[in-house]
Scaffold this motif. Sequence first.
Motif, PDB file in Angstrom:
ATOM      1  N   ILE A  19       1.094  -1.169  -0.176  1.00 42.34           N
ATOM      2  CA  ILE A  19      -0.138  -0.009   0.031  1.00 42.34           C
ATOM      3  C   ILE A  19       0.952   1.125   0.236  1.00 42.34           C
ATOM      4  CG2 ILE A  19      -1.989   1.456   1.231  1.00 42.34           C
ATOM      5  CD1 ILE A  19      -2.992  -1.002   2.209  1.00 42.34           C
ATOM      6  N   HIS A  26      -8.580   5.135   4.538  1.00 34.58           N
ATOM      7  CA  HIS A  26     -10.039   5.165   4.726  1.00 34.58           C
ATOM      8  C   HIS A  26     -10.516   3.724   4.813  1.00 34.58           C
ATOM      9  CE1 HIS A  26     -10.202   4.175   0.487  1.00 34.58           C
ATOM     10  NE2 HIS A  26      -9.368   5.071   0.133  1.00 34.58           N
ATOM     11  N   GLY A  28     -12.405   2.156   2.630  1.00 35.32           N
ATOM     12  CA  GLY A  28     -12.061   1.463   1.451  1.00 35.32           C
ATOM     13  C   GLY A  28     -10.865   0.627   1.649  1.00 35.32           C
ATOM     14  N   ASN A  29      -9.711   1.257   2.030  1.00 34.49           N
ATOM     15  CA  ASN A  29      -8.603   0.778   2.489  1.00 34.49           C
ATOM     16  C   ASN A  29      -8.706  -0.390   3.324  1.00 34.49           C
ATOM     17  OD1 ASN A  29      -6.916   4.013   2.108  1.00 34.49           O
ATOM     18  ND2 ASN A  29      -6.729   2.183   0.515  1.00 34.49           N
ATOM     19  N   GLY A  32     -11.139  -3.158   1.785  1.00 36.12           N
ATOM     20  CA  GLY A  32     -10.655  -3.880   0.875  1.00 36.12           C
ATOM     21  C   GLY A  32      -9.286  -4.338   0.872  1.00 36.12           C
ATOM     22  N   VAL A 156      -5.492  -7.730  -3.631  1.00 34.27           N
ATOM     23  CA  VAL A 156      -5.388  -6.451  -3.976  1.00 34.27           C
ATOM     24  C   VAL A 156      -7.048  -6.030  -4.294  1.00 34.27           C
ATOM     25  CG1 VAL A 156      -3.237  -5.854  -4.959  1.00 34.27           C
ATOM     26  CG2 VAL A 156      -4.719  -7.191  -6.256  1.00 34.27           C
ATOM     27  N   GLY A 157      -7.352  -4.805  -4.409  1.00 29.25           N
ATOM     28  CA  GLY A 157      -8.592  -4.623  -4.946  1.00 29.25           C
ATOM     29  C   GLY A 157      -8.616  -4.533  -6.479  1.00 29.25           C
ATOM     30  N   ASP A 159      -8.831  -2.707  -8.709  1.00 28.12           N
ATOM     31  CA  ASP A 159      -8.064  -1.605  -9.542  1.00 28.12           C
ATOM     32  C   ASP A 159      -6.583  -1.919 -10.098  1.00 28.12           C
ATOM     33  OD1 ASP A 159      -7.516  -1.382  -6.808  1.00 28.12           O
ATOM     34  OD2 ASP A 159      -7.137   0.640  -6.901  1.00 28.12           O
ATOM     35  N   GLN A 160      -6.186  -3.091  -9.187  1.00 31.55           N
ATOM     36  CA  GLN A 160      -4.885  -3.449  -9.538  1.00 31.55           C
ATOM     37  C   GLN A 160      -4.680  -4.685 -10.271  1.00 31.55           C
ATOM     38  OE1 GLN A 160      -2.206  -1.548  -8.386  1.00 31.55           O
ATOM     39  NE2 GLN A 160      -3.548  -0.097  -7.908  1.00 31.55           N
ATOM     40  N   ALA A 194     -15.989  -6.265  -0.332  1.00 27.85           N
ATOM     41  CA  ALA A 194     -15.793  -4.967  -0.214  1.00 27.85           C
ATOM     42  C   ALA A 194     -14.470  -4.686  -1.205  1.00 27.85           C
ATOM     43  CB  ALA A 194     -15.330  -4.690   1.160  1.00 27.85           C
ATOM     44  N   THR A 195     -14.365  -5.212  -2.252  1.00 30.23           N
ATOM     45  CA  THR A 195     -13.216  -4.913  -3.266  1.00 30.23           C
ATOM     46  C   THR A 195     -13.285  -3.743  -3.803  1.00 30.23           C
ATOM     47  OG1 THR A 195     -14.330  -6.249  -4.963  1.00 30.23           O
ATOM     48  CG2 THR A 195     -12.447  -7.298  -3.738  1.00 30.23           C
ATOM     49  N   ARG A 196     -14.624  -3.222  -3.909  1.00 26.63           N
ATOM     50  CA  ARG A 196     -14.955  -1.679  -4.204  1.00 26.63           C
ATOM     51  C   ARG A 196     -15.960  -1.062  -3.301  1.00 26.63           C
ATOM     52  NH1 ARG A 196     -13.670   0.661  -9.283  1.00 26.63           N
ATOM     53  NH2 ARG A 196     -15.342   1.861  -9.649  1.00 26.63           N
ATOM     54  N   VAL A 197     -15.315  -0.359  -2.461  1.00 28.70           N
ATOM     55  CA  VAL A 197     -16.285   0.433  -1.443  1.00 28.70           C
ATOM     56  C   VAL A 197     -16.618   1.923  -2.386  1.00 28.70           C
ATOM     57  CG1 VAL A 197     -16.356   1.572   0.834  1.00 28.70           C
ATOM     58  CG2 VAL A 197     -15.279  -0.853   0.611  1.00 28.70           C
ATOM     59  N   LYS A 206     -15.506   5.524  -6.741  1.00 27.59           N
ATOM     60  CA  LYS A 206     -14.682   4.611  -5.675  1.00 27.59           C
ATOM     61  C   LYS A 206     -14.735   5.469  -4.446  1.00 27.59           C
ATOM     62  CE  LYS A 206     -10.623   3.185  -5.888  1.00 27.59           C
ATOM     63  NZ  LYS A 206      -9.298   2.648  -6.052  1.00 27.59           N
ATOM     64  N   MET A 207     -14.476   4.957  -3.178  1.00 31.90           N
ATOM     65  CA  MET A 207     -14.229   5.936  -2.047  1.00 31.90           C
ATOM     66  C   MET A 207     -12.672   6.011  -2.391  1.00 31.90           C
ATOM     67  SD  MET A 207     -14.554   5.217   1.948  1.00 31.90           S
ATOM     68  CE  MET A 207     -16.421   5.403   2.133  1.00 31.90           C
ATOM     69  N   LYS A 209      -8.787   8.366  -1.554  1.00 39.69           N
ATOM     70  CA  LYS A 209      -8.156   9.470  -0.649  1.00 39.69           C
ATOM     71  C   LYS A 209      -8.202  10.680  -1.359  1.00 39.69           C
ATOM     72  CE  LYS A 209      -4.486   6.524  -0.999  1.00 39.69           C
ATOM     73  NZ  LYS A 209      -3.105   6.068  -0.334  1.00 39.69           N
TER      74      LYS A 209
HETATM   75  P1  AMP Z   1      -4.618   2.881  -2.548  1.00 37.29           P
HETATM   76  O1  AMP Z   1      -4.977   3.774  -1.456  1.00 37.29           O
HETATM   77  O2  AMP Z   1      -5.031   3.341  -3.598  1.00 37.29           O
HETATM   78  O3  AMP Z   1      -3.107   2.867  -2.582  1.00 37.29           O
HETATM   79  O4  AMP Z   1      -4.992   1.509  -2.244  1.00 37.29           O
HETATM   80  C1  AMP Z   1      -4.272   0.503  -1.288  1.00 37.29           C
HETATM   81  C2  AMP Z   1      -5.251  -0.631  -1.131  1.00 37.29           C
HETATM   82  O5  AMP Z   1      -6.541  -0.402  -0.954  1.00 37.29           O
HETATM   83  C3  AMP Z   1      -5.243  -1.274  -2.526  1.00 37.29           C
HETATM   84  O6  AMP Z   1      -4.991  -2.701  -2.382  1.00 37.29           O
HETATM   85  C4  AMP Z   1      -6.493  -1.011  -3.062  1.00 37.29           C
HETATM   86  O7  AMP Z   1      -6.994  -1.846  -4.031  1.00 37.29           O
HETATM   87  C5  AMP Z   1      -7.385  -0.910  -1.848  1.00 37.29           C
HETATM   88  N1  AMP Z   1      -8.433   0.258  -1.941  1.00 37.29           N
HETATM   89  C6  AMP Z   1      -8.429   1.268  -2.323  1.00 37.29           C
HETATM   90  N2  AMP Z   1      -9.534   2.067  -2.161  1.00 37.29           N
HETATM   91  C7  AMP Z   1     -10.498   1.219  -2.156  1.00 37.29           C
HETATM   92  C8  AMP Z   1     -11.849   1.235  -2.304  1.00 37.29           C
HETATM   93  N3  AMP Z   1     -12.578   2.183  -2.546  1.00 37.29           N
HETATM   94  N4  AMP Z   1     -12.573  -0.006  -2.166  1.00 37.29           N
HETATM   95  C9  AMP Z   1     -11.953  -1.185  -1.968  1.00 37.29           C
HETATM   96  N5  AMP Z   1     -10.536  -1.196  -1.765  1.00 37.29           N
HETATM   97  C10 AMP Z   1      -9.724  -0.008  -2.115  1.00 37.29           C
END
Ligand code: AMP
Length: 360
Positions: A19, A26, A28-29, A32, A156-157, A159-160, A194-197, A206-207, A209
């Motif tokens: 990460i 948040h 989501g992190n 997810g 991962v979520g 998006d990855q 919750a792979t996409r909050v 998507k939620m 930061k």
């Molecule tokens: P990031 O904050 O985008 O660097 O993501 C860090 C981790 O949190 C990764 O595994 C993302 O896939 C996961 N992640 C980020 N935002 C969300 C979200 N809204 N819902 C679910 N997983 C998330």
Amino acid sequence: MTEGVHTSPTFTPRVFSGIQPTGNLHLGNYLGALKRFADSQNDGMQSIYCMVDLHAITTWQDPADLRHATRELCAGFIASGLDPERSILFNQSQVPEHAQLAWVFNCVARMGWMQRMTQFKDKAGKNTQNVSLGLFGYPALMAADILAYHATHVPVGEDQKQHLELTRDIAIKFNNDYGVEFFPITEPVIEGVATRVMSLRDGAKKMSKSDPSDMSRINLTDDADTIAKKIRKAKTDPEPLPDSVEGLEDRPEARNLVNIYAALADSTPEAVIADHAGQQFGTFKPSLADLAVAKLAPISAEMSRLMQDTSEIDAILRRGAEQARAIAAPILVRTYEIIGMVGAGHNHAPEVSDEYRFWE
Ligand code: AMP
Ligand code: TRP
């Protein structure tokens, strides 16, 4: 793609994920990533979790903010239940093998592969000539993070996913080019409700930061009142909750709150609907707020406790880095041997004593 390379039996199952320490952890992190990492500690696989500070600087980071965010992310991991005795926790820059292997992968990956990455296109926007070269090469560093440990499973979520496909392509091409079966073909692990909050203000986003509205997300540092207020004000529609999950299909905001409830309660959307069918949001939101506060307040409290004395966090990261390096160093040495680097086994950094600080 070559047959047979995919399922080499010689790789021990090992989990790796990372990460970016860029602040604003948040919900989501948590749902997810962090919570799933903590839950999977019971799966019996060795697990390695990395605060990827080298990835973070692909876009500008203020040095003091980066240091703070790295420590706070580590606090977030521990407060979410990651146990440094059972998982390896460290920050990327303390293990130089990541950057070294990334260089090798820069020479394996093709320009065309990188140009297809949607995250790069999203982040660069119209600005492709002015973003850092590191942002473009980002996925090769991510492949190095994973393959420096011969990791087989990467949670991962959603998006990855594309970056993990690229990691597989790099491993396959390396193995083919050098006639070896050295790097495993990693499996993405993208599962759970919750792979996409989604954002609390817009069920189609998507939620995140980076959303300018703080009301769109629940931060892990929010206090109980703030959490409750954000849930109370979350966007919804005027209908009561349906009596089956199918009834949520065209109601993204309602579906998001049900999914969040299910993930926080270790339950399923079906079970949440069974318990709350027919309820108005005026009733459902307070239950969700109570649940969210019950689950998140202890995490937030533990994070601020840990952040009061960062020497404990620094010691955990240091020890994690040593454990990580013990795995990654021999893999890099072997990689260097495979590709023809002379003296590959003597690739050790000298101890940095104060005498080296001639510039101070
Ligand atoms: P990031 O904050 O985008 O660097 O993501 C860090 C981790 O949190 C990764 O595994 C993302 O896939 C996961 N992640 C980020 N935002 C969300 C979200 N809204 N819902 C679910 N997983 C998330
Ligand atoms: N690219 C990931 C993200 O933005 C973070 C990351 C870096 C990562 N290296 C990784 C995730 C290795 C899994 C494995 O969320």
